[in-house]
Design an enzyme around this catalytic site. Structure first.
Site, PDB file in Angstrom:
ATOM      1  CD  GLU A  23      -3.054  -1.001   0.236  1.00  0.00           C
ATOM      2  OE1 GLU A  23      -3.155   0.052  -0.415  1.00  0.00           O
ATOM      3  OE2 GLU A  23      -3.813  -1.967   0.073  1.00  0.00           O
ATOM      4  CD  GLU A  27      -5.565   7.558  -3.344  1.00  0.00           C
ATOM      5  OE1 GLU A  27      -6.182   7.330  -2.290  1.00  0.00           O
ATOM      6  OE2 GLU A  27      -6.053   7.417  -4.470  1.00  0.00           O
TER       7      GLU A  27
END
Ligand SMILES: *[C@@H]1O[C@H](CO)[C@@H](O)[C@H](O)[C@H]1NC(C)=O
Ligand SMILES: *[C@@H]1O[C@H](CO)[C@@H](O)[C@H](O)[C@H]1NC(C)=O
Ligand SMILES: *[C@@H]1O[C@H](CO)[C@@H](O)[C@H](O)[C@H]1NC(C)=O
Length: 282
Positions: A146, A155
């Protein structure tokens, strides 16, 4: 960050990370009744996901989150601080791309992880010592995937707000975005809301806490893990992929992402000296 990337290995890392951004998007909101995140502060979340304060809820061998009591003498699972050493974490970080910021590597510190893990006494402490080590290998395999080896705190693409406005239980705050943040890149208002309530911060009003406070960040990841993945560990690593990003990866949707996660998991099991078990893919 992406613009600064120089070599193809780094670009590959970014591509893998972008694939990873699919992340927790598809994770279904847990039902209110079995959702540890709906436990008020001061309440324990039982093995079955119910909130309470008595021994049945707070028993350290089964309690998932909240003020769980310490496990009994010789209680199950792995010695978390003994297994997750500086050398183990450094080994992961050393594979982060050269364009990765040093600040994100230091954000994910062992101290912050251990501090957060102490609030989740059920984490990696169920079953045998080997079971506990497999859970640690699984957790860090997903974290590696991730975050691109601890490279990303938030992100990369911050355009999407990940606000499901039909979810009225956890309403989005004006102007706030719920894109992936932290070790498991937890996304969506319906995860930030209950994570904040359980961990003790304003998840809907201040989602950036997950990118600013390393202990809150690890606690948010562990809240997600204990609410969605911990209980499926006995079914094999593949079930944890399904719990984290099943809709976008399982059933042939994204074999490359599945294989990357499985590869990290097998590598970490080997480092911890345990077999990976069966049913690794999904
Ligand atoms: C767990 O590991 C730590 C670090 O190696 C060690 O200091 C501690 O004594 C161990 N605890 C147990 C119960 O074995
Ligand atoms: C995000 O939005 C900006 C501004 O609209 C745009 O320039 C950029 O290409 C978008 N990024 C992605 C990855 O879609
Ligand atoms: C949005 O929330 C509604 C109501 O909770 C749910 O039915 C729907 O599946 C959710 N959509 C997404 C994309 O999560």
């Amino acid at each position: 960050m992406v613009m600064a990337m120089a070599n193809s290995a780094t670009i590959l890392t970014v591509v893998l990370a972008l694939i990873g951004l699919a992340l927790l998007r598809a994770a279904a909101p847990a039902s209110a009744q079995n959702d540890c995140g709906s436990c008020p502060p001061g309440y324990c979340c039982s093995k079955f996901g119910y909130c309470g304060t008595s021994f049945d809820y707070c028993n350290g061998n089964t309690c998932q989150s909240g003020p769980c009591t310490a496990g009994g003498a010789g209680s199950g699972g792995a010695n978390v601080s003994g297994v997750v050493t500086d050398a183990f974490l450094s080994g992961i970080k050393s594979q982060a791309g050269s364009g990765c910021e040093g600040s994100s590597l230091s954000f994910y510190s062992r101290r912050a992880f251990l501090s957060a893990a102490s609030s989740y006494p059920g984490f990696a402490r169920a079953g045998s010592e080997a079971d506990g080590k497999r859970e640690l290998a699984a957790f860090f395999a997903h974290v590696t995937h991730e975050t691109g080896h601890f490279c990303y705190v938030s992100e990369v693409n911050k355009n999407n707000s990940y606000c499901n406005s039909s979810n009225t239980q956890w309403p989005c705050a004006p102007g706030k975005k719920y894109y992936g943040r932290g070790p498991l890149q937890v996304s969506w208002n319906y995860n930030y809301g209950p994570a904040g309530r359980s961990v003790g911060f304003d998840g809907l009003g201040n989602p950036d806490m997950v990118a600013q406070d390393p202990v809150v960040s690890f606690k948010t990841a562990l809240w997600f893990w204990m609410s969605n993945a911990h209980q499926v560990m006995p079914r094999g690593f593949g079930a944890t992929i399904r719990a984290i990003n099943g809709a976008l990866e399982c059933n042939g949707e994204n074999p490359a992402a599945v294989n990357a996660r499985v590869g990290y998991y097998k590598e970490y099991c080997e480092q911890f000296g345990v077999g990976p078990g069966n049913n690794l893919t999904c």
